[in-house]
Design an enzyme around this catalytic site. Structure first.
Site, PDB file in Angstrom:
ATOM      1  N   GLU A  62       7.681  17.656  -9.427  1.00 52.44           N
ATOM      2  CA  GLU A  62       9.158  17.892  -9.132  1.00 52.44           C
ATOM      3  C   GLU A  62       9.581  18.609  -8.150  1.00 52.44           C
ATOM      4  O   GLU A  62      10.485  19.724  -8.253  1.00 52.44           O
ATOM      5  CB  GLU A  62       9.574  18.519 -10.572  1.00 52.44           C
ATOM      6  CG  GLU A  62       9.065  17.271 -11.754  1.00 52.44           C
ATOM      7  CD  GLU A  62       9.729  17.967 -13.177  1.00 52.44           C
ATOM      8  OE1 GLU A  62      10.300  19.063 -13.191  1.00 52.44           O
ATOM      9  OE2 GLU A  62       9.337  17.242 -14.097  1.00 52.44           O
TER      10      GLU A  62
ATOM     11  N   GLU B 280       4.869   9.643 -17.435  1.00 59.59           N
ATOM     12  CA  GLU B 280       5.391  10.365 -19.050  1.00 59.59           C
ATOM     13  C   GLU B 280       6.434   9.590 -19.381  1.00 59.59           C
ATOM     14  O   GLU B 280       7.491  10.039 -19.658  1.00 59.59           O
ATOM     15  CB  GLU B 280       6.128  11.883 -18.196  1.00 59.59           C
ATOM     16  CG  GLU B 280       5.158  12.870 -17.486  1.00 59.59           C
ATOM     17  CD  GLU B 280       5.957  14.062 -17.286  1.00 59.59           C
ATOM     18  OE1 GLU B 280       6.801  14.299 -17.507  1.00 59.59           O
ATOM     19  OE2 GLU B 280       5.419  14.825 -16.330  1.00 59.59           O
TER      20      GLU B 280
HETATM   21  O1  G3I Z   1       3.284  26.844 -27.483  1.00 57.85           O
HETATM   22  C1  G3I Z   1       4.753  27.882 -27.702  1.00 57.85           C
HETATM   23  C2  G3I Z   1       4.898  28.397 -29.154  1.00 57.85           C
HETATM   24  O2  G3I Z   1       3.670  29.279 -29.305  1.00 57.85           O
HETATM   25  C3  G3I Z   1       6.098  29.112 -29.214  1.00 57.85           C
HETATM   26  O3  G3I Z   1       6.175  29.584 -30.673  1.00 57.85           O
HETATM   27  C4  G3I Z   1       7.022  28.165 -28.992  1.00 57.85           C
HETATM   28  C5  G3I Z   1       8.445  28.685 -28.889  1.00 57.85           C
HETATM   29  O4  G3I Z   1       9.457  28.071 -28.227  1.00 57.85           O
HETATM   30  O5  G3I Z   1       7.031  27.546 -27.919  1.00 57.85           O
HETATM   31  C6  G3I Z   1       5.906  26.978 -27.438  1.00 57.85           C
HETATM   32  O6  G3I Z   1       5.661  26.575 -26.131  1.00 57.85           O
HETATM   33  C7  G3I Z   1       6.516  25.348 -25.955  1.00 57.85           C
HETATM   34  C8  G3I Z   1       5.771  24.597 -25.298  1.00 57.85           C
HETATM   35  O7  G3I Z   1       6.515  23.206 -24.757  1.00 57.85           O
HETATM   36  C9  G3I Z   1       4.725  23.669 -26.165  1.00 57.85           C
HETATM   37  O8  G3I Z   1       5.467  23.091 -27.374  1.00 57.85           O
HETATM   38  C10 G3I Z   1       7.463  25.669 -24.852  1.00 57.85           C
HETATM   39  O9  G3I Z   1       8.526  26.836 -25.260  1.00 57.85           O
HETATM   40  C11 G3I Z   1       8.274  24.559 -24.392  1.00 57.85           C
HETATM   41  O10 G3I Z   1       9.064  25.086 -23.073  1.00 57.85           O
HETATM   42  C12 G3I Z   1       7.442  23.450 -23.769  1.00 57.85           C
HETATM   43  O11 G3I Z   1       8.122  22.358 -23.224  1.00 57.85           O
HETATM   44  C13 G3I Z   1       7.447  21.640 -22.788  1.00 57.85           C
HETATM   45  C14 G3I Z   1       8.223  21.590 -21.164  1.00 57.85           C
HETATM   46  O12 G3I Z   1       7.576  20.373 -20.413  1.00 57.85           O
HETATM   47  C15 G3I Z   1       8.279  22.867 -20.289  1.00 57.85           C
HETATM   48  O13 G3I Z   1       6.937  23.034 -20.227  1.00 57.85           O
HETATM   49  C16 G3I Z   1       7.433  20.225 -23.172  1.00 57.85           C
HETATM   50  O14 G3I Z   1       6.602  20.244 -24.265  1.00 57.85           O
HETATM   51  C17 G3I Z   1       6.879  19.397 -22.124  1.00 57.85           C
HETATM   52  O15 G3I Z   1       6.785  17.841 -23.095  1.00 57.85           O
HETATM   53  C18 G3I Z   1       7.670  19.119 -21.135  1.00 57.85           C
HETATM   54  O16 G3I Z   1       7.144  18.279 -20.097  1.00 57.85           O
HETATM   55  C19 G3I Z   1       7.628  17.960 -18.864  1.00 57.85           C
HETATM   56  C20 G3I Z   1       6.585  17.847 -17.651  1.00 57.85           C
HETATM   57  O17 G3I Z   1       5.816  18.895 -17.994  1.00 57.85           O
HETATM   58  C21 G3I Z   1       7.163  17.681 -16.588  1.00 57.85           C
HETATM   59  N1  G3I Z   1       8.050  16.491 -16.546  1.00 57.85           N
HETATM   60  C22 G3I Z   1       9.159  16.596 -17.435  1.00 57.85           C
HETATM   61  C23 G3I Z   1       8.603  16.817 -19.082  1.00 57.85           C
HETATM   62  C24 G3I Z   1       9.604  17.006 -19.884  1.00 57.85           C
HETATM   63  O18 G3I Z   1      10.367  18.210 -19.821  1.00 57.85           O
END
Ligand code: G3I
Length: 373
Positions: A156, A262
């Site tokens: 990105e 994705e």
């Molecule tokens: O693991 C922690 C947990 O310990 C904590 O309690 C909780 C509280 O918010 O957060 C958890 O982490 C989260 C993680 O996902 C696992 O569930 C993060 O906050 C959350 O920001 C994270 O979101 C991910 C996001 O990327 C940001 O990294 C999504 O699952 C994931 O599907 C998403 O994927 C992205 C791709 O990497 C890039 N393209 C877009 C796509 C969708 O946003």
């Protein structure tokens, strides 16, 4: 696509047809239906919560993307500290099952700790940031060399607005060639790994042109870049089918592999398009907390089917289609751009197959029936 790959694919599909006639029920798994065409993947950021999920994943898919566990923030929270525990388990589980593993992601503006860019109380200079980038990539890619077959090296970095590249801390610290440096570092760490640029909305003409420019620039410098990932975060009733097909063809013409990396199909109306992770919609609605009406499930099925028909038609250009989540309960679209109960995937929260699964499975079968007259 070579003849052998096509032949194996045709045999698999015809076998699937025969099974369907015999049992009169969905005949095959995703990985069987698309064998010989492209890999079928899903995302696995940590081990699945339920054993049944893992069984479903192994039965249906032949690839996973090791997602959140490999992003810089969780894996490298401080300069002198790596946290590999989750990624090690994910990679081990998938490797033991013979799943093709994609690593996601090395360089991204989001989920990247600030220490990369700081030198005491001032911004770090180019050389220091470059050194940290190289160390990070060498350590992470090196650790899984031979097990992770491909990497989303850079994620990105194309600007969604008028500019060419997104304004990021990487760009500010290192200038435009941080992208090339990242690919070179990944190649040094594992020369066999396939290296991808991954982004959302690059099927749309405006962003596609910039992606093509990036591919050409990297290729002209001899940068080891193998492929491009079209993320595929699309919305029900708004899928840009023609753009998608045009983009697959255009990227392939540049000589790179194309992956759909994705894929999901959001059913809750929203005011934010694409997949800009920082976007939020405070007033977002939650219209389907108790399930999706049958008519919408069918519309979603039809649209998934239409998408896979495009992918299947271009299977000579596409190496992998990865669906961004195993079932509706684990989709990121339940919390983005606001909290809602979403239904974007092929299985529901109870792991029941949705009509969309049957539609996706039907695509190669229908194609085989056409070949057979
Ligand atoms: O693991 C922690 C947990 O310990 C904590 O309690 C909780 C509280 O918010 O957060 C958890 O982490 C989260 C993680 O996902 C696992 O569930 C993060 O906050 C959350 O920001 C994270 O979101 C991910 C996001 O990327 C940001 O990294 C999504 O699952 C994931 O599907 C998403 O994927 C992205 C791709 O990497 C890039 N393209 C877009 C796509 C969708 O946003």
């Amino acid at each position: 696509m070579n003849i052998r790959k096509m032949t194996i694919g045709a045999v698999m599909v015809l076998a699937a047809c025969a099974t369907m006639t015999a049992e009169n029920s969905p005949p095959v798994t995703l990985k069987q239906a698309y064998a010989g065409a492209f890999l079928i993947g899903t995302v696995m950021g940590k081990p699945p919560a339920r054993e049944a999920e893992w069984h479903l994943l192994c039965r249906q898919f032949n690839s996973i993307t090791a997602g959140n566990c490999l992003k810089p923030k969780p894996v490298h929270p401080a300069e002198d500290r790596y946290e590999f525990a989750t990624a090690d388990v994910v990679v081990k589980m998938a490797h033991e099952q013979g799943l093709v593993i994609q690593g996601h992601t090395l360089i991204w503006h989001s989920q990247c700790p600030d220490w990369f860019f700081r030198d005491g109380d001032k911004p770090a200079g180019r050389e220091l940031v470059l050194k940290r980038m190289r160390d990070h990539i060498a350590t992470v890619v090196g650790r899984y060399a031979g097990k992770i077959q491909g990497w989303d090296v850079v994620n990105e970095v194309i600007d969604s607005g008028k500019g060419y590249l997104r304004e990021t801390k990487w760009l500010a610290a290192m200038g435009e060639d941080y992208i090339a440096e990242a690919f070179r570092a990944a190649h040094r760490a594992d020369p066999r790994a396939k290296l991808y640029y991954n982004d959302f909305s690059i099927e749309r003409p405006a962003k596609r042109e910039k992606a093509l420019r990036l591919i050409r620039e990297l290729k002209s410098k001899g940068v080891p870049m193998d492929g491009i990932g079209i993320q595929g975060h699309w919305e029900l009733d708004k899928i840009p089918y023609q753009d998608i097909e045009d983009a697959i063809i255009a990227f392939h013409k540049e000589g790179v592999d194309v992956a759909i990396t994705e894929l999901d199909l959001d059913v809750v109306p929203r005011r934010v398009t694409g997949a800009e992770v920082d976007a939020r919609d405070a007033a977002g609605a939650d219209p389907y907390p108790n399930g999706l009406p049958a008519a919408m499930l069918q519309r979603q099925a039809d649209q998934y089917g239409k998408l896979f028909a495009i992918f299947y038609k271009h299977r000579d250009k596409i190496s992998r289609v990865t669906i961004w989540g195993l079932h509706d309960g684990v989709s990121w679209l339940n919390t983005w751009p606001s909290k809602r109960t979403n239904h974007p995937l092929l299985w529901d929260r109870d792991l029941n197959p949705k009509p969309a699964l049957a539609a996706v499975l039907a695509v190669p079968v229908a194609a085989a029936q056409r070949w057979g007259g």
